[in-house]
Design a protein around this motif. Structure first.
Motif, mmCIF file in Angstrom:
data_model
loop_
_atom_site.group_PDB
_atom_site.id
_atom_site.type_symbol
_atom_site.label_atom_id
_atom_site.label_comp_id
_atom_site.label_asym_id
_atom_site.label_seq_id
_atom_site.Cartn_x
_atom_site.Cartn_y
_atom_site.Cartn_z
ATOM 1 N N TYR A 10 2.719 7.081 17.778
ATOM 2 C CA TYR A 10 2.375 6.907 16.290
ATOM 3 C C TYR A 10 2.743 7.936 15.588
ATOM 4 C CZ TYR A 10 -1.905 9.463 17.874
ATOM 5 O OH TYR A 10 -2.673 10.416 18.550
ATOM 6 N N ARG A 11 3.620 9.048 15.937
ATOM 7 C CA ARG A 11 4.098 9.959 15.374
ATOM 8 C C ARG A 11 5.941 10.274 15.601
ATOM 9 N NH1 ARG A 11 0.288 14.005 13.806
ATOM 10 N NH2 ARG A 11 -1.676 13.755 14.475
ATOM 11 N N PRO A 12 6.360 9.536 14.805
ATOM 12 C CA PRO A 12 6.157 8.825 13.553
ATOM 13 C C PRO A 12 5.746 7.439 13.517
ATOM 14 C CG PRO A 12 8.269 8.822 13.899
ATOM 15 C CD PRO A 12 8.085 9.659 14.829
ATOM 16 N N LEU A 13 4.866 7.067 12.671
ATOM 17 C CA LEU A 13 4.448 5.567 12.868
ATOM 18 C C LEU A 13 5.516 4.586 12.941
ATOM 19 C CD1 LEU A 13 1.754 4.167 12.483
ATOM 20 C CD2 LEU A 13 2.237 3.727 10.175
ATOM 21 N N MET A 14 6.526 4.704 12.167
ATOM 22 C CA MET A 14 7.552 3.776 12.255
ATOM 23 C C MET A 14 8.747 4.393 12.837
ATOM 24 S SD MET A 14 9.033 0.782 11.523
ATOM 25 C CE MET A 14 7.671 -0.153 10.209
ATOM 26 N N THR A 15 8.786 4.259 14.241
ATOM 27 C CA THR A 15 9.889 4.965 14.915
ATOM 28 C C THR A 15 11.461 4.391 14.618
ATOM 29 O OG1 THR A 15 9.663 3.741 16.759
ATOM 30 C CG2 THR A 15 8.195 5.299 16.616
ATOM 31 N N ASP A 16 12.361 5.104 14.931
ATOM 32 C CA ASP A 16 13.632 4.265 14.876
ATOM 33 C C ASP A 16 13.793 3.057 15.636
ATOM 34 O OD1 ASP A 16 14.317 6.937 13.271
ATOM 35 O OD2 ASP A 16 15.425 7.972 15.028
ATOM 36 N N PHE A 17 13.179 2.968 16.623
ATOM 37 C CA PHE A 17 13.127 1.607 17.403
ATOM 38 C C PHE A 17 12.589 0.821 16.524
ATOM 39 C CE2 PHE A 17 10.702 -0.893 20.538
ATOM 40 C CZ PHE A 17 11.625 -1.677 20.966
ATOM 41 N N LEU A 18 11.294 0.895 15.888
ATOM 42 C CA LEU A 18 10.675 -0.155 14.967
ATOM 43 C C LEU A 18 11.347 -0.345 13.898
ATOM 44 C CD1 LEU A 18 7.075 0.745 15.692
ATOM 45 C CD2 LEU A 18 8.236 -0.665 16.953
ATOM 46 N N ARG A 33 -8.008 2.791 9.816
ATOM 47 C CA ARG A 33 -6.521 3.046 9.729
ATOM 48 C C ARG A 33 -6.119 3.845 8.493
ATOM 49 N NH1 ARG A 33 -2.067 0.743 12.206
ATOM 50 N NH2 ARG A 33 -0.023 0.603 10.775
ATOM 51 N N ALA A 34 -6.808 3.620 7.366
ATOM 52 C CA ALA A 34 -6.305 4.163 6.248
ATOM 53 C C ALA A 34 -6.728 5.682 6.162
ATOM 54 C CB ALA A 34 -7.235 3.667 5.043
ATOM 55 N N GLY A 35 -7.621 6.191 6.788
ATOM 56 C CA GLY A 35 -7.899 7.635 7.021
ATOM 57 C C GLY A 35 -6.819 8.180 7.979
ATOM 58 N N LEU A 84 -3.877 11.167 7.412
ATOM 59 C CA LEU A 84 -3.517 12.445 8.022
ATOM 60 C C LEU A 84 -2.432 12.358 8.676
ATOM 61 C CD1 LEU A 84 -5.244 14.796 9.013
ATOM 62 C CD2 LEU A 84 -5.731 13.524 11.165
ATOM 63 N N LEU A 85 -1.601 11.416 8.858
ATOM 64 C CA LEU A 85 -0.160 11.156 9.425
ATOM 65 C C LEU A 85 0.743 11.700 8.205
ATOM 66 C CD1 LEU A 85 -0.522 8.285 11.694
ATOM 67 C CD2 LEU A 85 -0.189 10.437 12.482
ATOM 68 N N GLY A 86 0.128 11.480 7.132
ATOM 69 C CA GLY A 86 1.248 11.489 5.831
ATOM 70 C C GLY A 86 1.908 10.298 5.479
ATOM 71 N N GLU A 87 1.226 9.167 6.091
ATOM 72 C CA GLU A 87 1.837 7.891 5.732
ATOM 73 C C GLU A 87 0.958 7.218 4.693
ATOM 74 O OE1 GLU A 87 4.461 6.672 7.345
ATOM 75 O OE2 GLU A 87 4.586 7.805 9.176
ATOM 76 N N ALA A 88 1.526 6.443 3.819
ATOM 77 C CA ALA A 88 0.905 5.499 2.962
ATOM 78 C C ALA A 88 0.296 4.644 3.492
ATOM 79 C CB ALA A 88 2.075 4.871 1.971
ATOM 80 N N PRO A 89 -1.106 4.353 3.156
ATOM 81 C CA PRO A 89 -1.996 3.236 3.649
ATOM 82 C C PRO A 89 -1.377 1.976 3.381
ATOM 83 C CG PRO A 89 -3.119 4.969 2.364
ATOM 84 C CD PRO A 89 -1.780 5.404 2.383
#
Length: 269
Positions: free
Chosen positions: A211-219, A258-260, A264-269
């Motif tokens: 989940y770091r990054p949330l949207m990996t290159d694969f996804l 999940r929003a929190g 913390l990951l710096g991703e938009a909820p």
């Protein structure tokens, strides 16, 4: 008396588990604390688990690289933990130290949430990797797919995984490198997988355990081609739910953790 629990691993500073459990604790109004522990050696892990055994801690989630040690230290282990060869949860039950693995539960919860139309009946799932995370994935998917195919750079490790998990799975477990017939492709590697998403079936679902990054290159490559994708944060939250119930004695409150985590990951909820 404050209930004390936590998560143990090395390194551990990146873990989102304290945030997730902390939000549930606050929402439930519990007198409890969930803390990071960073044991660097096997002896340090044994000392920490000893605090569970003597009642200083209610229990622990355990992450890499100590899941196998956690299983070894338990008096009793669930069939799932034994099949996976590791435990991510240890707790005191009377005079006994018990162990379980909730990673497979988390994986299936993530698929149910983000890929609800996926049906493994008569289909093939592909798992890339043969480490502990892959083993939990193969065990869980082996209950609902017709075949689970393991792709790994070292075939001997894949064969060892199959030998360990096959007695506990209804699916046929095989080694291979084909992905074109897969209904689900799961990346259980710590590095980006070498998969050409252009060769996947149109309805294939892609999942990445990280989940770091949330949207990996694969996804991202899969999403760009219209595939349903499932992220590792959904799995993390999914495996935390049964852990929370075991550690604190109640179901997690129905709040949006999940929003929190995304903040913390710096991703938009």
């Amino acid at each position: 008396m404050t209930i004390r629990a936590g998560v143990a691993g090395w390194p551990i500073a990146h873990s989102l588990s304290p945030l997730i459990h902390g939000e549930w604790i606050r929402a439930a109004g519990l007198d409890a604390a969930y803390t990071r522990f960073a044991p660097e050696t096997g002896d340090a892990v044994r000392d920490l688990v000893g605090q569970v055994r003597n009642g200083e801690l209610r229990g622990l989630n355990v992450t890499a690289p100590w899941k196998e040690v956690a299983l070894e230290l338990a008096d009793d282990a669930s069939p799932t933990a034994r099949a996976c060869g590791s435990a991510n949860l240890v707790w005191r039950d009377g005079a006994r130290l018990r162990a379980d693995s909730t990673d497979g539960h988390g994986l299936m919860a993530a698929l149910g949430e983000q890929a609800p139309r996926l049906d493994g009946t008569g289909r093939v799932a592909v798992v890339m990797g043969a480490g502990g995370a892959a083993r939990a994935a193969v065990h869980a998917l082996g209950q609902v797919f017709d075949q689970v195919r393991i792709i790994n750079r070292t075939s001997a490790r894949a064969e060892a995984l199959i030998a360990a998990v096959q007695p506990h799975a209804s699916a046929r477990l095989v080694c291979g490198d084909a992905v074109s017939d897969a209904a689900l492709v799961v990346n259980a590697l710590s590095v980006p997988p070498a998969v050409d998403v252009a060769g996947l079936a149109p309805d294939a679902v892609l999942m990445d355990m990280t989940y770091r990054p949330l949207m990996t290159d694969f996804l991202r490559a899969g999403a760009d081609r219209g595939h349903t994708v499932v992220d590792g944060l959904a799995m993390l939250i999914g495996q935390a739910r049964p852990s929370f119930k075991t550690l604190f004695g109640l179901e997690p409150p129905d709040i949006d953790v999940r929003a929190g985590a995304l903040r913390l990951l710096g991703e938009a909820p």
